[in-house]
Design an enzyme around this catalytic site. Structure first.
Site, mmCIF file in Angstrom:
data_model
loop_
_atom_site.group_PDB
_atom_site.id
_atom_site.type_symbol
_atom_site.label_atom_id
_atom_site.label_comp_id
_atom_site.label_asym_id
_atom_site.label_seq_id
_atom_site.Cartn_x
_atom_site.Cartn_y
_atom_site.Cartn_z
ATOM 1 N N CYS A 168 1.921 127.814 -39.253
ATOM 2 C CA CYS A 168 1.162 128.889 -39.889
ATOM 3 C C CYS A 168 0.858 128.624 -41.348
ATOM 4 O O CYS A 168 0.400 129.518 -42.051
ATOM 5 C CB CYS A 168 1.936 130.192 -39.785
ATOM 6 S SG CYS A 168 1.583 130.986 -38.244
ATOM 7 N N ASP A 169 1.157 127.426 -41.821
ATOM 8 C CA ASP A 169 0.907 127.115 -43.216
ATOM 9 C C ASP A 169 -0.494 126.550 -43.382
ATOM 10 O O ASP A 169 -0.872 125.606 -42.675
ATOM 11 C CB ASP A 169 1.953 126.094 -43.688
ATOM 12 C CG ASP A 169 1.897 125.895 -45.188
ATOM 13 O OD1 ASP A 169 0.918 126.375 -45.819
ATOM 14 O OD2 ASP A 169 2.806 125.259 -45.726
#
Ligand code: PLP
Length: 378
Positions: A327-328
């Site tokens: 999710c980065d």
């Protein structure tokens, strides 16, 4: 790598899958020895610490550069299996502990093995004397690393003009200074770095000899570049230069050793990943795959390396992005890969030359485990 073989492995093991070809590791080792016959190669385990790789190189006759107790023990397990008479000088011949800073606990653990240790400061000498007085020591010198992909000389090494003092200091503590070492920086394509470093070390050896200290090992470190692309100058050219300088500068009774890491393993591995999502973002096709910069592509960050992708399927190519599963927003492997624009979810991509500083620094970030590793032609 043969594509059909890779796909067969994938059907058996799933993805992400790193395929390590031990024939290539052996070829790289043979190439090194063929062109640098005077140099004993100490494989830098940190480049790829897979035990199977260490074993293959051990069987080829390699020695090892380790930097932690864990790495030391990994190699020592193999040494234990050697016949007794061959183990005579096993630590010096087979292992250099080339981390200039060692914890007190590590030194205590190493003491019974009479290790060969590097150092670059006075506090380390005192520590070695107190906790591991069986050691032989090698002084690491700071050398130019202009143009190398990864620099190391801002964190390690003593300035040449302070070296003689540290050699004397070690002798005064009763430690034997066996050698001098340096590292020109990883993926060094500016071969002048090696020439400068060899000349610095030769001068220091002369100075030490004048003061009555005999140095018998020169450790030229790592940095040997992997042929990631056609712009990387050829290893053969570096070898020729090294042989010429080494024979000119060092008498035959000085042992020359090196610590190649990347050179042995980078080209030996291929990574197969799978497209798990696709989206056109501001016109560009983004392929979201099941491996990324927190995992096998961690070399994007720590190794300052770039990796490329190919697809198994053909199609009209366009500039695409390939991004990791976490999710980065930072988890982008490449923003410009020439790939077919119509690849689908479930299709595979592969990346070549991904054997060095990749799985070695992969994490479990965001709950995604590192890629599975399979070894072929072991
Ligand atoms: C990392 C390292 C190596 C290996 O370097 P490569 O550029 O991969 O060959 C060798 N010696 C030391 C001390 C290192 O830290």
């Amino acid at each position: 790598m043969k594509k059909n073989e890779a796909l067969k492995s994938v059907s058996e093991h799933g993805t992400p899958l790193m395929i390590v070809d031990h024939n290539i590791i052996r070829e790289n080792y043979k190439l090194f020895k063929k062109h640098l016959p005077r140099i004993q190669a100490y494989f830098a385990v940190k480049a790829n610490p897979e035990p199977a790789i260490v074993k293959t190189l051990f069987n080829m006759g390699a020695s090892f550069d380790v930097a932690s107790i864990h790495e030391f023990m990994l190699v020592h397990e193999l040494i234990k299996e050697m016949p007794e008479q061959k183990r005579h000088h096993f630590i010096y011949d087979k292992i250099i502990y080339a981390n200039t800073i060692k914890s007190i606990e590590s030194l205590k653990t190493l003491r019974p093995y009479k290790p060969l240790l590097t150092y670059d400061n006075i506090d380390e000498i005192k520590k070695i004397k107190q906790y591991c007085d069986t050691a032989g020591v090698v002084l690491r010198i700071k050398v130019p690393d202009t143009g190398s992909m990864v620099e190391l000389n801002s964190k390690f090494g003593v300035l040449p003009n302070e070296a003689t003092g540290l050699i004397e200091a070690a002798w005064k503590e009763g430690l034997v200074v066996e050698g001098l070492s340096f590292h020109v920086g990883s993926q060094c394509t500016n071969f002048d770095n090696y020439v400068k470093a060899l000349n610095i070390v030769a001068e220091l050896i002369r100075e030490a000899e004048q003061k009555g200290y005999k140095i018998r090992i020169v450790d030229i470190g790592g940095g040997f570049p992997a042929p990631y692309d056609e712009n990387v100058p050829r290893f053969e050219k570096l070898a020729k230069l090294l042989n010429f300088e080494i024979d000119r500068l060092f008498p035959k009774n000085i042992d020359i050793i090196a610590e190649p890491g990347r050179f042995f393993v980078a080209t030996a591995a291929t990574l197969v990943t799978q497209i798990i999502g696709r989206a056109r973002r501001s016109g560009k096709m983004f392929y979201h795959i099941n491996d990324g910069v927190y995992h096998t592509f961690s070399g994007c960050i720590f190794d300052h390396c770039t990796y490329h992708f190919d697809s198994f399927k053909n199609g009209k190519k366009e500039v695409c992005a390939v991004v990791g599963p976490t999710c980065d927003g930072f988890d982008k492997v490449s923003m410009a890969e020439n790939l077919p624009g119509d690849l689908q979810i479930g299709d595979y991509l592969y990346s070549l030359n991904i054997g060095a500083y990749t799985n070695a620094s992969a994490t479990y970030f965001n709950g995604f485990p590192p890629a599975k590793i399979v070894h072929i032609n072991q």
